[in-house]
Design a protein around this motif. Sequence first.
Motif, short mmCIF file in Angstrom:
data_model
loop_
_atom_site.label_atom_id
_atom_site.label_comp_id
_atom_site.label_asym_id
_atom_site.label_seq_id
_atom_site.Cartn_x
_atom_site.Cartn_y
_atom_site.Cartn_z
N ALA B 142 0.83 -1.21 0.00
CA ALA B 142 0.00 0.00 0.00
C ALA B 142 0.86 1.25 0.00
O ALA B 142 0.56 2.23 -0.69
N VAL B 143 1.95 1.24 0.76
CA VAL B 143 2.84 2.40 0.81
C VAL B 143 3.47 2.65 -0.56
O VAL B 143 3.53 3.78 -1.04
N VAL B 144 3.89 1.56 -1.21
CA VAL B 144 4.49 1.72 -2.54
C VAL B 144 3.48 2.30 -3.52
O VAL B 144 3.78 3.21 -4.29
N ALA B 145 2.23 1.80 -3.44
CA ALA B 145 1.19 2.30 -4.36
C ALA B 145 0.93 3.78 -4.10
O ALA B 145 0.79 4.57 -5.03
N LEU B 146 0.87 4.15 -2.82
CA LEU B 146 0.61 5.55 -2.46
C LEU B 146 1.75 6.43 -2.98
O LEU B 146 1.53 7.48 -3.56
N GLU B 147 2.97 5.94 -2.77
CA GLU B 147 4.14 6.72 -3.19
C GLU B 147 4.13 6.91 -4.71
O GLU B 147 4.38 8.00 -5.21
N SER B 148 3.77 5.83 -5.44
CA SER B 148 3.81 5.98 -6.90
C SER B 148 2.68 6.90 -7.37
O SER B 148 2.86 7.63 -8.33
N SER B 149 1.55 6.92 -6.65
CA SER B 149 0.49 7.83 -7.08
C SER B 149 0.89 9.28 -6.75
O SER B 149 0.58 10.20 -7.50
N ARG B 150 1.64 9.47 -5.63
CA ARG B 150 2.16 10.81 -5.33
C ARG B 150 3.13 11.26 -6.41
O ARG B 150 3.10 12.39 -6.87
N LEU B 151 4.01 10.34 -6.82
CA LEU B 151 4.99 10.67 -7.85
C LEU B 151 4.28 11.04 -9.14
O LEU B 151 4.66 11.98 -9.83
N ARG B 152 3.20 10.26 -9.45
CA ARG B 152 2.46 10.52 -10.68
C ARG B 152 1.84 11.92 -10.65
O ARG B 152 1.91 12.67 -11.60
N GLU B 153 1.25 12.26 -9.49
CA GLU B 153 0.64 13.58 -9.37
C GLU B 153 1.67 14.67 -9.52
O GLU B 153 1.44 15.68 -10.20
N ALA B 154 2.83 14.48 -8.87
CA ALA B 154 3.88 15.49 -8.95
C ALA B 154 4.35 15.63 -10.40
O ALA B 154 4.58 16.74 -10.89
N GLU B 155 4.44 14.48 -11.08
CA GLU B 155 4.87 14.49 -12.48
C GLU B 155 3.87 15.26 -13.34
O GLU B 155 4.25 16.06 -14.19
N GLN B 156 2.56 15.01 -13.10
CA GLN B 156 1.52 15.71 -13.87
C GLN B 156 1.58 17.20 -13.62
O GLN B 156 1.42 18.01 -14.52
N ALA B 157 1.81 17.57 -12.34
CA ALA B 157 1.88 19.00 -12.02
C ALA B 157 3.06 19.64 -12.74
O ALA B 157 2.97 20.76 -13.25
N ARG B 158 4.18 18.89 -12.79
CA ARG B 158 5.36 19.42 -13.50
C ARG B 158 5.05 19.61 -14.99
O ARG B 158 5.38 20.63 -15.58
N LEU B 159 4.38 18.59 -15.58
CA LEU B 159 4.03 18.69 -17.00
C LEU B 159 3.12 19.88 -17.24
O LEU B 159 3.29 20.63 -18.19
N GLU B 160 2.13 20.04 -16.34
CA GLU B 160 1.15 21.11 -16.52
C GLU B 160 1.85 22.47 -16.49
O GLU B 160 1.60 23.33 -17.33
N ARG B 161 2.79 22.64 -15.53
CA ARG B 161 3.55 23.90 -15.47
C ARG B 161 4.36 24.09 -16.74
O ARG B 161 4.46 25.19 -17.27
N ALA B 162 4.95 23.00 -17.22
CA ALA B 162 5.83 23.11 -18.38
C ALA B 162 5.05 23.38 -19.65
O ALA B 162 5.56 23.98 -20.59
N LEU B 163 3.78 22.93 -19.71
CA LEU B 163 2.98 23.13 -20.92
C LEU B 163 2.61 24.59 -21.09
O LEU B 163 2.43 25.06 -22.18
N LEU B 164 2.42 25.30 -19.96
CA LEU B 164 2.12 26.72 -20.10
C LEU B 164 3.23 27.51 -19.43
O LEU B 164 3.33 27.54 -18.22
N ALA B 165 4.03 28.10 -20.24
CA ALA B 165 5.14 28.88 -19.74
C ALA B 165 4.61 30.16 -19.10
O ALA B 165 3.49 30.57 -19.35
#
Lengths: 114, 391
Positions: B142-165
């Motif tokens: 469960a901890v690993v799954a939670l961590e990977s979903s956190r990483l995914r969210e952080a990754e999406q947030a990074r992408l979203e910031r990068a898509l709009l300069a």
Amino acid sequence: MSVTPLPFGIEVRTDGGVRSIAVVGEVDMSTAPMLADAIGTALADETAQSAQPVVSVSIDLSSVGFIDSSGLRALLAGRSHAESQGVRLSVVSASPSVTRLLEATGLSELLAGG
Amino acid sequence: MSPTPSERALSSLTHRVVLVDDDAADRLLFVDSVRHADAGLRVTAVPGLDELGELMSAAEPPRCVVLDLGLSGLGGLDTLNVVLERHPDVAIVVLTGWGDEEAGAAAVARGAQDYLVKGRASGEVIVRSIRFAIERKRYQVAVVALESSRLREAEQARLERALLAVPAVERNDLRVDIRYQAARPGLVSGDFCDVVECADGSVRAVIGDVSGHGSDEAALGVALRSAWRALVLAGLDGAATIDALDSLIRKERVAGDEFATICDLSLTADLGAVTVRSAGHPQPVLAGMGVLVDSSLSTPAGVDLPGDRARTGTTHPLPDRWELVLFSDGLFEVRDRSTGLMLDVCAVEPAVLQLADSAHLDPDTLIAAFADRTDEGWRDDVAVVLISRIS
């Protein structure tokens, strides 16, 4: 007035090497893979009905109320695939809203029979 | 010592357990002592890893493997490594030899949940170890799954910031407002936009959309946006910029059939005229004036351009004050609740005009106007850029 969109349907007709695909309904993220599959089927030389090499594939979108970029992607990928086989793939008929989209995306010339 | 409530709760669950031991007498002894100690554990025993593999591929595989590190053949921690690799979701208790507790500790460090010294543990101790190993493993998964979903969210947030300069506009007679809204929270696709002021005071803007939905498309959108800015700052004009993005997408695309619609705007330094170049992207709307049509509208980047076409663009004069709206198709691709039909690009111009008339034109009110027309919610990401000449 509210209308219910037509349920999605797709039909591939084979007349020797001349293939036609008729699509009914809306082509979006969920139905675009079926359009891609139908194009793949139409481009196969040997089908249940025919063993003749494909000559052309025409696509009828006159009963399609909506097509999004996933649908365009399926059409364009199908066109490249057809071209690599030396086959012409074209949209022969389109509803007004599909016509507007093809024009707005600069693709009507490319996808028209010509 | 009486069991704690959580121990009672644990011991009421039924689990399948398998012992891997190549000594037949030890297998009998083990199965017998576990059955006596805890009827809730359905224990079987197999002689080797091949038989374990068969059991693990059954419909209801064991939750815990009790593994003898003294198996002949591989032996020791190598045996453990094989089980960890083949069966990452199963809890593991290792059995070590008498006087070899170091191997047990090493096994736990590698990923086993617990170890027991063979022949020294009573039935009760074995059962406790198995039950705790199962719970520990469940928690770790469960901890690993939670961590990977956190990483995914952080990754999406990074992408979203990068898509709009962040728009790079210094001049104080222009205001730039950008909104990006993901169709589903935490999931972005490939809409991108940017606005940049050049050294000579002219201003360039872009909006684009990579076909399809997903992280690959978003990553492609990020590449196109940053390339666009670099090309503009390097002095390329709109046509050369779109041509360069066209070759970039052909090299960078993952699936091989992605394309991107792109609309590039060039505003003169005196803000008196704008040249619109669209590669298959919806053209911008000038509030009060209508759609700024590019009569040289071309195919999207990544799609072959029919023979004689060139992306020459179309220049439009601008009034003293103006508001210009760029948008992606996610804005209007919604089902209108009054007709049951999907809206198309024609719906944008009247919506912009109406908001401009009521002096409430900004990206949020425009997005809200379309949200109000549908019961279905968004199908796609929405990007809206409003550029206003304010003096």
